[in-house]
Design an enzyme around this catalytic site. Structure first.
Site, PDB file in Angstrom:
ATOM      1  N   CYS A  96      81.795 128.136 210.504  1.00 43.82           N
ATOM      2  CA  CYS A  96      81.807 127.927 211.966  1.00 43.82           C
ATOM      3  C   CYS A  96      80.397 128.037 212.533  1.00 43.82           C
ATOM      4  O   CYS A  96      80.023 127.288 213.443  1.00 43.82           O
ATOM      5  CB  CYS A  96      82.721 128.941 212.645  1.00 43.82           C
ATOM      6  SG  CYS A  96      84.424 128.847 212.095  1.00 43.82           S
ATOM      7  N   ARG A 105      90.246 123.454 212.209  1.00 36.64           N
ATOM      8  CA  ARG A 105      89.117 122.728 212.816  1.00 36.64           C
ATOM      9  C   ARG A 105      89.649 121.408 213.390  1.00 36.64           C
ATOM     10  O   ARG A 105      89.697 120.402 212.701  1.00 36.64           O
ATOM     11  CB  ARG A 105      88.020 122.484 211.782  1.00 36.64           C
ATOM     12  CG  ARG A 105      87.498 123.752 211.160  1.00 36.64           C
ATOM     13  CD  ARG A 105      86.375 123.529 210.177  1.00 36.64           C
ATOM     14  NE  ARG A 105      86.194 124.749 209.403  1.00 36.64           N
ATOM     15  CZ  ARG A 105      85.538 125.824 209.838  1.00 36.64           C
ATOM     16  NH1 ARG A 105      84.974 125.814 211.017  1.00 36.64           N
ATOM     17  NH2 ARG A 105      85.439 126.906 209.084  1.00 36.64           N
TER      18      ARG A 105
END
Ligand code: BEZ
Length: 221
Positions: A56, A133
């Site tokens: 991330c 995601r």
């Protein structure tokens, strides 16, 4: 094959291409924001599993780097995870301290998972509480124009997301499609003819970019 869990059975179906983006009013690192605040602008609304995680962090660095390019293309960025706003604040400060990159886009603190559920960002077989995601490209009329899903372990190509926004905006401006790997400046695809007569006319015109009646490239504009 296992049956879906009860939790999975109650997840609403995610918004699909061509559908209105679900409305929201959320707490973010830049205060309360609503979907309506983005009316008239394009929006890339993307989720990540958790703050202070390495994949991330690489994605946030890539979004920070290309944030001016999204702006130049009339597109805002909005991130989301199920972490608290305090975790988000601490993480963006840590990213700036460690990597020297400023995160200028807001991050939604969706601790209840309400928005993540409405957007289909939760996939219970991957994680019960953390978002996958997901990327929603939402146009200036707040219609979903593209949806991407990536698993937890694979970082996204932010360049590809920017390319997607540019391609969609080119389609809207010029009424054309864009070929594989298209980049601004490349030729675009003219809509195929709808009648036999139009197909014959197109071939007869002898344009070298018309490779066959259904396959016609041209410069945009
Ligand atoms: C990461 O961002 O590094 C990550 C987050 C959740 C699962 C796996 C990796």
């Amino acid at each position: 094959m296992d049956q879906p869990t009860v939790a999975a059975a109650f997840l609403p179906s995610p918004p699909r291409i061509g559908e209105p983006a679900p409305a929201f009013e959320v707490e973010t690192t830049q205060g309360t924001l609503r979907l309506d605040d983005y009316a008239g602008s394009w929006l890339v609304f993307f989720s990540h599993p958790a703050d202070f995680t390495p994949v991330c962090t690489t994605e946030f660095l890539a979004f920070a780097n290309l944030s001016p390019a999204f702006k130049e293309n009339g597109c805002e960025l909005l991130a989301l995870s199920t972490d608290s706003v305090y975790a988000h604040i601490a993480w963006v400060r840590a990213i700036e301290a460690t990597f020297g990159a400023r995160i200028t886009f807001p991050i939604v603190a969706d601790a209840s998972g309400e928005v993540a559920r409405a957007y289909g960002m939760l996939m219970p077989r991957e994680s019960a509480t953390e978002a996958v995601r997901a990327v929603f490209v939402i146009d200036d009329r707040q219609v979903v124009r593209a949806v991407l899903y990536y698993p937890m372990t694979t970082g996204r190509s932010v360049e590809e997301i920017l390319r997607l926004v540019r391609a969609l905006r080119t389609t809207d401006r010029h009424g054309v499609a864009t070929p594989a790997g298209w980049l601004p400046g490349d030729k675009v695809i003219v809509s195929p003819p709808r009648t036999v007569e139009m197909a014959e006319e197109r071939v007869k015109a002898g344009d070298p970019d018309c490779r066959d009646w259904y396959f016609h490239l041209k410069s945009p504009g």
